[in-house]
Structures are given as C-alpha cells and as structure tokens.
Scaffold this motif. Sequence first.
Motif, PDB file in Angstrom:
ATOM      1  N   ARG A 149      20.597  74.694  52.911  1.00 57.88           N
ATOM      2  CA  ARG A 149      19.856  74.518  54.164  1.00 57.88           C
ATOM      3  C   ARG A 149      18.970  75.712  54.490  1.00 57.88           C
ATOM      4  O   ARG A 149      17.887  75.538  55.054  1.00 57.88           O
ATOM      5  CB  ARG A 149      20.821  74.229  55.324  1.00 57.88           C
ATOM      6  CG  ARG A 149      21.511  72.886  55.198  1.00 57.88           C
ATOM      7  CD  ARG A 149      22.278  72.487  56.443  1.00 57.88           C
ATOM      8  NE  ARG A 149      22.896  71.189  56.232  1.00 57.88           N
ATOM      9  CZ  ARG A 149      24.155  71.005  55.832  1.00 57.88           C
ATOM     10  NH1 ARG A 149      24.933  72.044  55.626  1.00 57.88           N
ATOM     11  NH2 ARG A 149      24.632  69.787  55.641  1.00 57.88           N
ATOM     12  N   LEU A 150      19.400  76.928  54.160  1.00 56.17           N
ATOM     13  CA  LEU A 150      18.574  78.086  54.483  1.00 56.17           C
ATOM     14  C   LEU A 150      17.226  78.050  53.759  1.00 56.17           C
ATOM     15  O   LEU A 150      16.184  78.247  54.390  1.00 56.17           O
ATOM     16  CB  LEU A 150      19.332  79.384  54.182  1.00 56.17           C
ATOM     17  CG  LEU A 150      18.643  80.671  54.677  1.00 56.17           C
ATOM     18  CD1 LEU A 150      18.441  80.645  56.192  1.00 56.17           C
ATOM     19  CD2 LEU A 150      19.443  81.906  54.271  1.00 56.17           C
ATOM     20  N   PRO A 151      17.176  77.778  52.430  1.00 62.58           N
ATOM     21  CA  PRO A 151      15.869  77.655  51.779  1.00 62.58           C
ATOM     22  C   PRO A 151      15.012  76.520  52.347  1.00 62.58           C
ATOM     23  O   PRO A 151      13.779  76.634  52.401  1.00 62.58           O
ATOM     24  CB  PRO A 151      16.215  77.388  50.310  1.00 62.58           C
ATOM     25  CG  PRO A 151      17.592  77.906  50.138  1.00 62.58           C
ATOM     26  CD  PRO A 151      18.268  77.686  51.462  1.00 62.58           C
ATOM     27  N   ILE A 154      13.584  78.200  55.679  1.00 64.88           N
ATOM     28  CA  ILE A 154      12.743  79.402  55.682  1.00 64.88           C
ATOM     29  C   ILE A 154      12.079  79.691  54.336  1.00 64.88           C
ATOM     30  O   ILE A 154      11.309  80.648  54.230  1.00 64.88           O
ATOM     31  CB  ILE A 154      13.545  80.643  56.131  1.00 64.88           C
ATOM     32  CG1 ILE A 154      14.594  81.041  55.079  1.00 64.88           C
ATOM     33  CG2 ILE A 154      14.195  80.409  57.486  1.00 64.88           C
ATOM     34  CD1 ILE A 154      15.292  82.363  55.393  1.00 64.88           C
ATOM     35  N   GLY A 155      12.356  78.870  53.314  1.00 64.80           N
ATOM     36  CA  GLY A 155      11.767  79.093  52.002  1.00 64.80           C
ATOM     37  C   GLY A 155      12.714  79.830  51.073  1.00 64.80           C
ATOM     38  O   GLY A 155      13.584  80.583  51.508  1.00 64.80           O
ATOM     39  N   ALA A 159      15.208  83.142  51.848  1.00 62.99           N
ATOM     40  CA  ALA A 159      16.619  82.748  51.821  1.00 62.99           C
ATOM     41  C   ALA A 159      17.403  83.598  50.832  1.00 62.99           C
ATOM     42  O   ALA A 159      18.497  84.085  51.135  1.00 62.99           O
ATOM     43  CB  ALA A 159      16.747  81.269  51.476  1.00 62.99           C
ATOM     44  N   LEU A 160      16.844  83.782  49.655  1.00 61.23           N
ATOM     45  CA  LEU A 160      17.531  84.599  48.659  1.00 61.23           C
ATOM     46  C   LEU A 160      17.678  86.043  49.128  1.00 61.23           C
ATOM     47  O   LEU A 160      18.721  86.674  48.897  1.00 61.23           O
ATOM     48  CB  LEU A 160      16.776  84.551  47.325  1.00 61.23           C
ATOM     49  CG  LEU A 160      17.065  83.323  46.453  1.00 61.23           C
ATOM     50  CD1 LEU A 160      16.095  83.243  45.288  1.00 61.23           C
ATOM     51  CD2 LEU A 160      18.511  83.346  45.946  1.00 61.23           C
ATOM     52  N   GLU A 161      16.674  86.572  49.784  1.00 61.01           N
ATOM     53  CA  GLU A 161      16.793  87.938  50.304  1.00 61.01           C
ATOM     54  C   GLU A 161      17.926  88.040  51.316  1.00 61.01           C
ATOM     55  O   GLU A 161      18.730  88.978  51.274  1.00 61.01           O
ATOM     56  CB  GLU A 161      15.478  88.387  50.936  1.00 61.01           C
ATOM     57  CG  GLU A 161      15.533  89.824  51.431  1.00 61.01           C
ATOM     58  CD  GLU A 161      14.212  90.309  51.993  1.00 61.01           C
ATOM     59  OE1 GLU A 161      14.182  91.415  52.562  1.00 61.01           O
ATOM     60  OE2 GLU A 161      13.200  89.587  51.864  1.00 61.01           O
ATOM     61  N   MET A 162      18.003  87.086  52.237  1.00 63.70           N
ATOM     62  CA  MET A 162      19.083  87.111  53.225  1.00 63.70           C
ATOM     63  C   MET A 162      20.451  86.993  52.559  1.00 63.70           C
ATOM     64  O   MET A 162      21.390  87.722  52.901  1.00 63.70           O
ATOM     65  CB  MET A 162      18.907  85.966  54.230  1.00 63.70           C
ATOM     66  CG  MET A 162      17.935  86.249  55.348  1.00 63.70           C
ATOM     67  SD  MET A 162      17.933  84.914  56.603  1.00 63.70           S
ATOM     68  CE  MET A 162      19.602  85.072  57.273  1.00 63.70           C
ATOM     69  N   MET A 177      10.638  83.416  61.024  1.00 64.75           N
ATOM     70  CA  MET A 177      10.904  82.748  59.750  1.00 64.75           C
ATOM     71  C   MET A 177      10.956  81.226  59.878  1.00 64.75           C
ATOM     72  O   MET A 177      10.873  80.513  58.886  1.00 64.75           O
ATOM     73  CB  MET A 177      12.248  83.215  59.181  1.00 64.75           C
ATOM     74  CG  MET A 177      12.280  84.628  58.691  1.00 64.75           C
ATOM     75  SD  MET A 177      13.949  85.011  58.089  1.00 64.75           S
ATOM     76  CE  MET A 177      13.734  86.699  57.519  1.00 64.75           C
ATOM     77  N   GLY A 178      11.145  80.731  61.088  1.00 66.50           N
ATOM     78  CA  GLY A 178      11.305  79.299  61.282  1.00 66.50           C
ATOM     79  C   GLY A 178      12.745  78.844  61.220  1.00 66.50           C
ATOM     80  O   GLY A 178      13.025  77.649  61.168  1.00 66.50           O
ATOM     81  N   LEU A 179      13.667  79.812  61.255  1.00 65.74           N
ATOM     82  CA  LEU A 179      15.089  79.476  61.213  1.00 65.74           C
ATOM     83  C   LEU A 179      15.558  78.873  62.531  1.00 65.74           C
ATOM     84  O   LEU A 179      16.457  78.033  62.557  1.00 65.74           O
ATOM     85  CB  LEU A 179      15.904  80.725  60.876  1.00 65.74           C
ATOM     86  CG  LEU A 179      17.422  80.608  60.806  1.00 65.74           C
ATOM     87  CD1 LEU A 179      17.848  79.514  59.833  1.00 65.74           C
ATOM     88  CD2 LEU A 179      18.037  81.951  60.403  1.00 65.74           C
TER      89      LEU A 179
END
Length: 260
Positions: A149-151, A154-155, A159-162, A177-179
């Motif tokens: 869901r995170l990608p 926010i892409g 997402a991978l950075e978080m 980010m649009g989260l």
Amino acid sequence: MSYQNILIAKEHNIATITINRPEKLNALNKVTIEELHHAFSTLETHQDIRAIILKGSGEKAFVAGADIAEFAEFSVEEGIQLSAQGQETLFNFVENLKVPVIAAINGFALGGGLELAMACHIRVVSDNAKMGLPEVSLGVIPGYGGTQRLPQLIGKGRALEMILTAGMISAEEAYRMGLVNHVVKQEELVSFCNEIAQKIIKNSPAAISMAIHAVNANYKEGENGFETEIKSFGKCFGTEDFKEGTKAFLEKRKAVFTGE
C-alpha cells in the motif's frame, strides 16, 4: 460482543471506533485485531451507519505499532500465519469495506498502525503526527500490507526509502508525499474528520460502496479496473438509490437515499 480494547460511539449516521489501549500507545495485539474486525463487520451491516471514523485514545498515538511481545518467539510458519490472518481479518477487510473509513491519525502511527491507516479510505493527520514503518530495525519487514500500500500511495522510490531507513516522517512530509489527505491542528482532528463524514453521508451508500469496489479493483492482481468500473456503473442503474437520486435531481429537491 463486549470489547476490551476498543470503544464505539454512534451519532447521526457516523460511527467512531476508538482503539483504547493508551498504556500500550494503542498497539495492535491479537485481541484488538479481532475486536476491530468484529466492530467493522457489524457496523457494515447497519444501514444507518454511512461512515466510520477510526482513531486512537489519548494524545500520544493513533497506533504505535504491533504488540511485539506477542510474536517475538514465533517460528517461520507462525510468522506467515500471523501476517496472513492479520491481513485477512483486518487490513484487507477494512480496505474492502462497503462503508468509507476515515483514519484520524493523532501522534504516532508506526508499523501496523501506519498499515492500518493506509488500509482506510481517507487519512487525516494532526500536525504533531509521526509516521513510519520501522520493522527492518527489528529484523523483519512490514507484514500487514505495508510493502504494497505504501508504494501505491507515494511511489516505489519514496516507499523504499521509508521502509529501508526505518525512519519517521512528519505530518507535513506525509502530506507532500500524498500519504495523507489533510493535516490539521491536533485539537481539530476529530471535528475535521466528522466534517468529511458529514459530506459523505449525504450521498448514495449504494453508489459509494460501488465506487470503493471499483477503485480497489485497479490494485488487485487479475482484475481489470476499467471492466470493474463498467460493471459497477451498470449495477447502479438497478438500485433504488439511483432511482431516487435521478428523480430528486429532476424534481429539484434533495435526495433521500436508503442504500438499497
């Protein structure tokens, strides 16, 4: 069913579910997940409930994560079962609920807490909120839908950075980010969510449930979102809400929807 860890209040077609474990920063344990499932599934059957607000008790946290003590000694198979059951019982269940769910995120929303917020249809955060998926710092990954869901929200790169840094972001960062949909002052959080819910409940419950289904279809493997939209659009024509909505429009009056 009597609840140990959640509270439910109802007013004007809106239900509010409060996760009530302030001493644990509202962390999700097995009992809480089961209680939330029961509450959501029960409220979904009540025709008078048109929107649900989900929040955590106290001023420190929405949900500060999962209750790590419950699974610290789990085996591989137990870990798989924990993730699968949790997703089916609560996270996927909320995402596919026919009634819109608004997450009122106050304070910390970490790990399973952020995953639960992401499963909700709309997210509003207080300006003091902190969000993150810290699982890799514990030697595990998000297991309640966070890597999916995170990608979507926010892409992939962000997402991978978080996920890989296990860091927290602020309310403003989450908004950029649009989260999340909105950032408001802490004291205005619940009333703002209620304002959104008030706008929702004026509309057709039947059409709203169809819209949720159609939007979700775009993210499901093996489903064609456009085909789902076409079929759902057509089904609307067979509802009493459609007849009432179009009749009210032509008669220049407010529609009275029943959800049928």
